[in-house]
Write an enzyme that holds these catalytic residues in place. Structure first.
Site, PDB file in Angstrom:
ATOM      1  N   LYS A  90       0.811  -1.228   0.000  1.00 58.43           N
ATOM      2  CA  LYS A  90       0.000   0.000   0.000  1.00 58.43           C
ATOM      3  C   LYS A  90       0.840   1.272   0.000  1.00 58.43           C
ATOM      4  O   LYS A  90       0.443   2.287  -0.558  1.00 58.43           O
ATOM      5  CB  LYS A  90      -0.959  -0.013   1.185  1.00 58.43           C
ATOM      6  CG  LYS A  90      -2.018  -1.090   1.031  1.00 58.43           C
ATOM      7  CD  LYS A  90      -3.329  -0.693   1.647  1.00 58.43           C
ATOM      8  CE  LYS A  90      -4.444  -1.594   1.170  1.00 58.43           C
ATOM      9  NZ  LYS A  90      -4.364  -2.973   1.686  1.00 58.43           N
ATOM     10  N   GLU A 112     -10.137   6.420   2.881  1.00 55.48           N
ATOM     11  CA  GLU A 112     -10.988   5.399   3.485  1.00 55.48           C
ATOM     12  C   GLU A 112     -10.082   4.287   3.981  1.00 55.48           C
ATOM     13  O   GLU A 112      -8.963   4.126   3.491  1.00 55.48           O
ATOM     14  CB  GLU A 112     -11.939   4.832   2.431  1.00 55.48           C
ATOM     15  CG  GLU A 112     -11.373   3.699   1.543  1.00 55.48           C
ATOM     16  CD  GLU A 112     -10.252   4.135   0.591  1.00 55.48           C
ATOM     17  OE1 GLU A 112     -10.052   5.358   0.407  1.00 55.48           O
ATOM     18  OE2 GLU A 112      -9.561   3.250   0.046  1.00 55.48           O
ATOM     19  N   SER A 379       1.836  -9.735  -0.860  1.00 56.36           N
ATOM     20  CA  SER A 379       1.444  -8.320  -0.794  1.00 56.36           C
ATOM     21  C   SER A 379       1.715  -7.685   0.565  1.00 56.36           C
ATOM     22  O   SER A 379       1.858  -6.464   0.663  1.00 56.36           O
ATOM     23  CB  SER A 379      -0.035  -8.173  -1.154  1.00 56.36           C
ATOM     24  OG  SER A 379      -0.835  -9.021  -0.353  1.00 56.36           O
TER      25      SER A 379
HETATM   26  C1  LIG Z   1      -5.223  -4.032   1.254  1.00 59.14           C
HETATM   27  C2  LIG Z   1      -4.471  -5.268   1.010  1.00 59.14           C
HETATM   28  C3  LIG Z   1      -4.792  -6.127  -0.073  1.00 59.14           C
HETATM   29  C4  LIG Z   1      -5.960  -5.901  -0.999  1.00 59.14           C
HETATM   30  O1  LIG Z   1      -5.915  -4.741  -1.763  1.00 59.14           O
HETATM   31  P1  LIG Z   1      -5.619  -4.756  -3.326  1.00 59.14           P
HETATM   32  O2  LIG Z   1      -5.984  -3.378  -3.750  1.00 59.14           O
HETATM   33  O3  LIG Z   1      -6.475  -5.799  -3.950  1.00 59.14           O
HETATM   34  O4  LIG Z   1      -4.183  -5.052  -3.499  1.00 59.14           O
HETATM   35  C5  LIG Z   1      -3.998  -7.243  -0.273  1.00 59.14           C
HETATM   36  N1  LIG Z   1      -2.961  -7.538   0.540  1.00 59.14           N
HETATM   37  C6  LIG Z   1      -2.630  -6.748   1.583  1.00 59.14           C
HETATM   38  C7  LIG Z   1      -1.478  -7.139   2.428  1.00 59.14           C
HETATM   39  C8  LIG Z   1      -3.373  -5.591   1.857  1.00 59.14           C
HETATM   40  O5  LIG Z   1      -3.025  -4.825   2.901  1.00 59.14           O
END
Ligand SMILES: *Cc1c(COP(=O)(O)O)cnc(C)c1O
Length: 399
Positions: A90, A112, A379
């Site tokens: 993020k 948000e 992610s």
């Molecule tokens: C917020 C989040 C997501 C989902 O958001 P995307 O916009 O689909 O990437 C996925 N993995 C993590 C670790 C997150 O914090």
């Protein structure tokens, strides 16, 4: 290259700008500013410095040797977004948008947040840039994620609990748009995923595309060739589109988005938008949404708070439509298995969101040849998920 929004902000039939007249000025101002700065060498060099010095980029492309050997098929690489400062992808988007907002002369960021991850990242960037920060968060989420509310306050942000609707993420998005409409002079709305009206899906995609820009160069260096498939989890879709982007024009690279099926796509407790959703218009965009029989946005469920958004970004809907990417549902149970398995085999605790992508890799890798390659985006890191996975296994731990 790749898929670009047309001059109406559409990816094929999806996307666009379905917004009230009152928001139009803010959107036009943002579009013009982004068009001006996106190819500006000074802007990009400042962003690159922020990525390197503050966010700890480039993130590693890590060969998961133990998993690869254990599963006995394709070679598995992890793109380690969990190693970024603040623990997830993020920060890539947030630093980009905060820098853009600053160039635009804005002094206040609003955002948000669902589980609080995007709120914490935005509050972090606001603190760094010395900007005022207000985060909209569903009241239910504020209670579930008290630690993140504390962190946002600690970073100097104000958290506004949203009580409308189901008092969760989608209501927080609506409230942030409302606030932006009321105060566009000094305020930028730092949207957290590849959704909303044009130009947000493009802006967020471009800032997240650093993931595939790096991973493409890294895999070429390590293996001398491109991967057979790239996998990422899909909530709104920002880490996935960032992971896919620089491979879209390489037809030999399969792109696989892993959606949160929750308790299963044949139940109402799911967040698998592409598997179960229909075309609709919500939050300023035409895309696929989980809807009830009357076309109302349906409540969604997943063990992973980061994936339970009832829609998906328009570029994903388009990539699905034209058959360039495929989207698969992954259940809570499969994600929890992958969370535990990755922790034990690799010593890496992945976010429960990312565990959805790893779970699918675990399904397909054994059926592939040993000379094939998978790149899976991790992610974020999973520290934040330990309590809820423990609870899933019937264990209550103090937080
Ligand atoms: C917020 C989040 C997501 C989902 O958001 P995307 O916009 O689909 O990437 C996925 N993995 C993590 C670790 C997150 O914090």
């Amino acid at each position: 290259m790749a898929t670009q929004a047309d001059d109406k902000g559409r990816f094929g039939q999806f996307g666009g700008q379905y917004i009230p007249e009152t928001l139009m000025n803010a959107i036009i101002e943002l579009d013009e500013a982004y068009t001006r700065y996106k190819d500006d060498p000074q802007f990009n060099s400042e962003l690159e410095t922020l990525f390197r010095e503050y966010a700890n980029r480039p993130s590693r492309l890590y060969y998961a040797a133990k998993m690869t050997e254990d599963l006995g098929g394709a070679k598995i690489y992890f793109k380690r977004e969990d190693l970024n400062f603040t623990g997830a992808h993020k920060i890539n988007n947030v630093l980009g948008q905060a820098l853009l907002a600053k160039k635009m002369g804005k002094t206040r960021l609003i955002a948000e947040t669902g589980a609080g991850q995007h709120g914490v990242a935005t509050a972090t960037a606001a603190a760094y840039f010395g900007m005022e920060c207000v985060i909209f968060m569903g009241k239910v989420d504020c209670e579930r994620q008290a630690l993140n509310v504390y962190k946002m306050n600690l970073l100097g942000a104000k958290v506004v609990p949203v009580t409308s609707g189901t008092a969760t993420l989608k209501d927080a998005v609506s409230e942030a748009f409302r606030e932006w409409t009321n105060r566009i002079e000094d305020t930028h709305y730092c949207l957290g995923s590849v959704m909303g009206p044009h130009p947000f899906p493009t802006i967020v995609r471009d800032f997240q595309s650093v993931i595939s820009r790096e991973s493409r160069a890294q895999i070429l260096e390590k293996e001398g060739r491109l991967p057979d498939a790239v996998l990422a989890c899909v909530g709104g879709g920002s880490n996935a589109i960032g992971s896919f982007y620089h491979y879209i024009d390489d037809p030999g690279v399969q792109l696989i988005g892993c959606e949160a099926a929750g308790r299963g796509i044949d139940t109402y407790e799911t967040a698998a938008t592409i598997s179960t959703g229909r075309i609709g218009i919500f939050h300023g965009m035409k895309s696929l949404f989980c809807q009830n029989e009357y076309g109302q946005i349906a409540p969604v469920y997943s063990i992973s708070a980061g994936l339970d958004y009832p829609g998906v970004g328009p570029e994903h809907a388009h990539l699905y439509d034209i058959g360039r990417a495929q989207y698969v549902p992954v259940t809570d149970a499969e994600a929890v298995e992958a969370f535990e398995y990755t922790s034990k085999t690799e010593g890496i605790i992945p976010a429960i969101e990312s565990s959805h992508a790893i779970a699918h890799a675990m399904k397909i890798a054994p059926k592939m040849d040993k000379d094939q390659i998978l790149v899976v985006t991790v992610s974020g890191r999973g520290d934040k998920d330990c309590a809820s996975v423990a609870r899933y296994r019937g264990l209550e731990i103090a937080q």
